[in-house]
Scaffold this motif. Structure first.
Motif, PDB file in Angstrom:
ATOM      1  N   ALA A  54       4.492  12.430  -3.243  1.00  0.00           N
ATOM      2  CA  ALA A  54       4.019  12.225  -4.846  1.00  0.00           C
ATOM      3  C   ALA A  54       3.038  11.335  -4.771  1.00  0.00           C
ATOM      4  O   ALA A  54       1.881  11.392  -5.604  1.00  0.00           O
ATOM      5  CB  ALA A  54       5.043  12.074  -5.686  1.00  0.00           C
ATOM      6  N   ARG A  55       3.115  10.015  -4.161  1.00  0.00           N
ATOM      7  CA  ARG A  55       2.091   8.990  -4.303  1.00  0.00           C
ATOM      8  C   ARG A  55       1.069   8.904  -3.355  1.00  0.00           C
ATOM      9  O   ARG A  55       0.282   8.082  -3.152  1.00  0.00           O
ATOM     10  CB  ARG A  55       2.891   7.578  -4.388  1.00  0.00           C
ATOM     11  N   ASN A  56       0.806  10.000  -2.449  1.00  0.00           N
ATOM     12  CA  ASN A  56      -0.176  10.029  -1.542  1.00  0.00           C
ATOM     13  C   ASN A  56      -1.058  11.281  -1.817  1.00  0.00           C
ATOM     14  O   ASN A  56      -0.564  12.396  -2.586  1.00  0.00           O
ATOM     15  CB  ASN A  56       0.232  10.334  -0.227  1.00  0.00           C
ATOM     16  N   GLN A  57      -2.267  11.338  -1.482  1.00  0.00           N
ATOM     17  CA  GLN A  57      -3.162  12.487  -1.809  1.00  0.00           C
ATOM     18  C   GLN A  57      -4.462  12.439  -0.940  1.00  0.00           C
ATOM     19  O   GLN A  57      -4.832  11.357  -0.577  1.00  0.00           O
ATOM     20  CB  GLN A  57      -3.482  12.566  -3.411  1.00  0.00           C
ATOM     21  N   CYS A  75      -2.885   6.494   0.614  1.00  0.00           N
ATOM     22  CA  CYS A  75      -1.428   6.559   0.647  1.00  0.00           C
ATOM     23  C   CYS A  75      -0.798   5.306   0.315  1.00  0.00           C
ATOM     24  O   CYS A  75      -1.551   4.242   0.318  1.00  0.00           O
ATOM     25  CB  CYS A  75      -0.955   7.091   1.918  1.00  0.00           C
ATOM     26  N   GLU A  76       0.553   5.185   0.138  1.00  0.00           N
ATOM     27  CA  GLU A  76       1.295   3.927   0.006  1.00  0.00           C
ATOM     28  C   GLU A  76       1.105   3.003   1.236  1.00  0.00           C
ATOM     29  O   GLU A  76       1.197   3.697   2.252  1.00  0.00           O
ATOM     30  CB  GLU A  76       2.704   4.266  -0.202  1.00  0.00           C
ATOM     31  N   TYR A  77       0.435   1.951   1.226  1.00  0.00           N
ATOM     32  CA  TYR A  77       0.332   1.048   2.283  1.00  0.00           C
ATOM     33  C   TYR A  77       1.723   0.637   3.037  1.00  0.00           C
ATOM     34  O   TYR A  77       2.741   0.349   2.198  1.00  0.00           O
ATOM     35  CB  TYR A  77      -0.339  -0.315   1.884  1.00  0.00           C
ATOM     36  N   ASN A  78       1.959   0.895   4.344  1.00  0.00           N
ATOM     37  CA  ASN A  78       3.408   0.762   4.901  1.00  0.00           C
ATOM     38  C   ASN A  78       3.387  -0.655   5.785  1.00  0.00           C
ATOM     39  O   ASN A  78       4.277  -0.590   6.647  1.00  0.00           O
ATOM     40  CB  ASN A  78       3.531   1.900   5.938  1.00  0.00           C
ATOM     41  N   ASP A  79       2.641  -1.434   5.719  1.00  0.00           N
ATOM     42  CA  ASP A  79       2.637  -3.056   6.312  1.00  0.00           C
ATOM     43  C   ASP A  79       2.577  -2.929   7.800  1.00  0.00           C
ATOM     44  O   ASP A  79       3.023  -3.531   8.585  1.00  0.00           O
ATOM     45  CB  ASP A  79       3.980  -3.847   5.862  1.00  0.00           C
ATOM     46  N   LYS A  91       5.222  -0.936  -2.385  1.00  0.00           N
ATOM     47  CA  LYS A  91       5.137   0.036  -3.739  1.00  0.00           C
ATOM     48  C   LYS A  91       3.705  -0.149  -4.340  1.00  0.00           C
ATOM     49  O   LYS A  91       3.500   0.480  -5.283  1.00  0.00           O
ATOM     50  CB  LYS A  91       6.247   0.134  -4.463  1.00  0.00           C
ATOM     51  N   THR A  92       3.238  -1.567  -4.176  1.00  0.00           N
ATOM     52  CA  THR A  92       2.221  -1.821  -5.117  1.00  0.00           C
ATOM     53  C   THR A  92       0.701  -1.779  -4.440  1.00  0.00           C
ATOM     54  O   THR A  92      -0.411  -2.027  -5.147  1.00  0.00           O
ATOM     55  CB  THR A  92       2.077  -3.384  -5.603  1.00  0.00           C
ATOM     56  N   THR A  93       0.750  -1.574  -3.282  1.00  0.00           N
ATOM     57  CA  THR A  93      -0.699  -1.555  -2.537  1.00  0.00           C
ATOM     58  C   THR A  93      -0.760   0.090  -1.941  1.00  0.00           C
ATOM     59  O   THR A  93       0.062   0.436  -1.167  1.00  0.00           O
ATOM     60  CB  THR A  93      -0.705  -2.321  -1.230  1.00  0.00           C
ATOM     61  N   ALA A  94      -1.974   0.508  -2.062  1.00  0.00           N
ATOM     62  CA  ALA A  94      -2.429   1.689  -1.615  1.00  0.00           C
ATOM     63  C   ALA A  94      -3.333   1.446  -0.250  1.00  0.00           C
ATOM     64  O   ALA A  94      -4.306   0.725  -0.490  1.00  0.00           O
ATOM     65  CB  ALA A  94      -2.940   2.874  -2.581  1.00  0.00           C
ATOM     66  N   GLU A  95      -3.482   2.465   0.475  1.00  0.00           N
ATOM     67  CA  GLU A  95      -4.646   2.453   1.540  1.00  0.00           C
ATOM     68  C   GLU A  95      -5.383   3.650   1.455  1.00  0.00           C
ATOM     69  O   GLU A  95      -4.987   4.917   1.457  1.00  0.00           O
ATOM     70  CB  GLU A  95      -3.872   2.434   3.012  1.00  0.00           C
ATOM     71  N   TYR A 131      -6.301  -1.030  -0.528  1.00  0.00           N
ATOM     72  CA  TYR A 131      -6.647  -1.673   0.761  1.00  0.00           C
ATOM     73  C   TYR A 131      -7.532  -0.594   1.745  1.00  0.00           C
ATOM     74  O   TYR A 131      -7.283   0.549   1.358  1.00  0.00           O
ATOM     75  CB  TYR A 131      -5.508  -2.192   1.627  1.00  0.00           C
ATOM     76  N   LEU A 132      -8.354  -0.993   2.463  1.00  0.00           N
ATOM     77  CA  LEU A 132      -8.708  -0.166   3.667  1.00  0.00           C
ATOM     78  C   LEU A 132      -9.349  -1.014   4.664  1.00  0.00           C
ATOM     79  O   LEU A 132      -9.498  -2.145   4.493  1.00  0.00           O
ATOM     80  CB  LEU A 132     -10.095   0.471   2.725  1.00  0.00           C
TER      81      LEU A 132
END
Length: 172
Positions: A54-57, A75-79, A91-95, A131-132
């Motif tokens: 749901a939080r990726n696209q 997508c949700e950033y996964n460290d 949960k607060t950062t997207a990539e 983030y990118l």
């Protein structure tokens, strides 16, 4: 081609083959000349990574004839990146990833239009930071992101010329 006739929309399962072909062509063109072997796992798993969660696209820009001419994903950033370990709380950062525009259509506003979709989605999903990472050797990549308000967080030296960047998610 009239840029205003381009359709930008979220990809669906029936777009996967054409999006994969576009992405693989872009990766070949942009990375093989420098001996880079681009990671393609996400390209082969578009539905699993960008459609189902749901939080990726992922969005694609389509020509009036229906050809894929640009893409962008979030997508949700996964460290996962060592030089950034622990920087971003869960949960607060997207990539952002897979932002590519057909070579002959670059610098015409398609990337900016795709980024607007990502930023609106990021806001709706309550991400705080986008983030990118990009590479200095990519044609227009770093300068595009800088112009869009992203700032450098870490710049890695070496052949890959990786620049890690971020931007706060702005309210609508």
């Amino acid at each position: 081609m009239e840029i205003r006739n381009i359709v930008i929309r979220k990809i669906a399962n029936n777009d996967i083959a054409s999006v994969q072909n576009f992405l693989l062509g872009q990766l070949q063109d942009l990375f093989s000349q420098d001996g880079q072997s681009a990671i393609t796992d996400d390209v082969w798993g578009l539905a699993k990574l960008y459609i189902e969660p749901a939080r990726n696209q992922m969005w694609a820009a389509f020509s009036p004839e229906g050809a894929v001419i640009g893409t962008i994903a979030i997508c949700e950033y996964n460290d996962r990146i060592a030089v950034l370990k622990g920087r971003y709380p869960g949960k607060t950062t997207a990539e952002i990833g897979r932002c590519y525009i057909e070579k002959t259509l670059r610098r015409q506003g398609i990337g900016s239009r795709l980024l607007k979709e990502v930023e609106a989605f990021g806001y709706e999903e309550e991400y705080e930071i986008i983030y990118l990472h990009t590479h200095r050797f990519l044609p227009g990549g770093f300068h595009f992101w800088e112009k869009q308000g992203f700032r450098i967080v870490v710049e890695e030296q070496g052949d890959a010329q990786i620049v890690h960047m971020e931007k706060s998610v702005a309210s609508k």
